[in-house]
Write an enzyme that holds these catalytic residues in place. Sequence first.
Site, mmCIF file in Angstrom:
data_model
loop_
_atom_site.group_PDB
_atom_site.id
_atom_site.type_symbol
_atom_site.label_atom_id
_atom_site.label_comp_id
_atom_site.label_asym_id
_atom_site.label_seq_id
_atom_site.Cartn_x
_atom_site.Cartn_y
_atom_site.Cartn_z
ATOM 1 N N HIS A 1 18.483 54.436 20.886
ATOM 2 C CA HIS A 1 18.048 53.263 20.221
ATOM 3 C C HIS A 1 19.215 52.226 20.007
ATOM 4 C CE1 HIS A 1 20.058 54.479 16.345
ATOM 5 N NE2 HIS A 1 19.868 55.606 16.562
ATOM 6 N N CYS B 1 20.933 61.096 16.987
ATOM 7 C CA CYS B 1 20.618 60.394 17.931
ATOM 8 C C CYS B 1 21.440 59.483 18.758
ATOM 9 C CB CYS B 1 19.492 59.141 17.311
ATOM 10 S SG CYS B 1 18.045 60.213 16.838
#
Length: 537
Positions: free
Chosen positions: A429, A448
Site C-alpha cells: 500500500h 504490511c
Amino acid sequence: MISAVSSRLPTAVHVITLLLWSILPSSGSAGTETVAFKQAVAEAAAQDQDIAAFYRETGYDAIWTGTSGRERNRRAALIDALAAADDHGLPSERYGLGALEQKMKTARTPRDLGLVEVAMSRAFLQYARDIQTGALVPSRVDKNIVRQVPYRDRKSYLTNFAKSSPKGFFKALPPQTGEYNALMKQKLVLEGLVAKGGWGPTVKAKKLEPGDQGASVVALRDRLIRMGYLKRSAASTYDAAMTAAVVRFQADHGLAQDGIVGRGTLAEINTSVRKRLQAVIVAMERERWVNKERGTRHIEVNLTDFTAKIIDKGKVTFSTRSVIGARDAKRQSPEFSDVMEFMVINPSWFVPRSIATGEYLPELQQDPNAVNHLIITDRSGRQIDRANVDFTKYTERTFPYAMRQPPSRSNALGLVKFMFPNKYNIYLHDTPAKNLFGRETRAYSHGCIRLADPFEFAYALLAKQSGDPEGLFQKTLATGKETQLNLKKPVPVHIIYRTAVADSKGRIQYRRDVYGRDGRIWEALSQAGVALRGVQG
C-alpha cells in the site's frame, strides 16, 4: 573432493554388479532366491508406507539391484548424486552413502540384496525431497516463514525415476533457475577463498573517508582488492579510486552509496568469507522452498532489500523502495506467496484488532476523544458516540468495537492498496509517511509492505489491461470514493527474504539479516549436518 569421490564410484558399482551376478538367479527365474529377495524387500519397505506402496505396485521387483545395465546406471547415478550433495549445501551424512556402499560390498545373499534395495530407495527419497524442496521445514525454523513448500508426492519420485533416464532425473531435481545456478557458482568461489584464508585482516577504524591516510586505509585498500572491487595498488591515501570502489561495494550490499566507510559499511566490509558462504547456502535452501513456477509476470518483495519489483519473463520491469514490518516479533512481515487480485483506490483503513486494542484502547482510556481520525463502530457497523462509552471497563480481550479510518490523503494506507487476500492480513500500500523511504534500513510498519511509488506501481500493473493506465487510475482517484479495480489477469506475489541474491548479471549481492531469520536457518542446517567446506575446526 569430487574427483576423489568419482574415483571410487566404479569400484562400488562394479563390486555390487559382480555380487549380483553370483547371488541372483538369471532373469525370469522364480526360484527360492527370488522369493527370498522379494520377501526381504516387502519386510524392509513396510517401515515406510510410500516405499511399500511403490514396491507392491511393481511386484517387489528391483529397480536398483538388478543385473541389467539399466539398474547399474541407476546405482551409479544415485551414488554420484549422494556424493555431490555437499555441492548443494545439503547435509550429506543424512543420506548415509558410506553405509550404503558398505552394505553393497558385504551383501552375500538374495535377502541381503533385498535389504540393500530398500536402503537405496530410502536414501534416494530423502535426497530427492531435500534437493528439490529443501532439507528443512521452514515454519519449524521461524514462525514467520509461513511459506507453503511445493512438496511432491514421495512415491511419485520412485515411480517417475523408474521410467526416466537416471542422470537426467537427478539433474532436473534442484531448482532450474538462474538464481540457484549463480548461488552454486558463488558457493564454489567462496569455498576456494575460505581455503586460502579469506579476504585478509579486517579494517580497524571507526570511520574512513576520502583524504584519509594511514594503516586503516591500507587495510581497507587490501581488503577491497581481495574482494575484487579495486585494482592492485600501492596507494596509502583514500583516493578517488578507493572512493569509487567503496561506492560499488555499497551498491552490492544495499548501503547508502556515499563513498564513506561509516559504521554500517565497515561492518559489511569486515564480514568474513565464512559468513558470506553461510548466507549463500541458506539462500540455496530458500530457493528450494520456492521450487515451482513463479509466474511469467510476478511481483517479488525481498524483505532484506526493502524493494518491491514487477518481473516479466525473468526481467525486472519495475522496482520501488519499500518499508517492511518492524523488527519486533509481533510486527515482522511474514514470508509467503499468494496472488494479487485487485487494488483499492481511496481505501479505508480497517484497523487490525491487535493495533486497536494494543495501541489505541489505552489512549481512549486516557481520553475518549483520542485518535479522533478513526471512526469507532459496533458489531453492526454503526458509528458509536464516544461520549457514551466508558473505555476503561474494557480489556484487550473484551473490547467490543472496531475502528476504521475513512479515505483521505492522511489515511494510514495512503491513496491505494494492492490486495492479495490472505489470512495474515498482509498487502502492499501507499503511505503518508514518505520520509521513511530515505532511510537505509526501512523496517517500521506493522507488517504490511509500504511502497515509495505506489501510483507508478499501479500504472505498471494496469498497463496490461488498459491503453491509458495512468488516466484510468487518476480518473478513479479523483472521485474520492473507495473503489475496487480488479486485475483482469491476477499476478502472483512472492514475499521472500534473501541476504544473498543474484543481480541481473548473475553476480551475488548481499543484504543484512534484518530479522535474524537467516541466522536461525543456518543454525538449523548446521544441526542437520551441513558443514562449510574448506573451514578447519
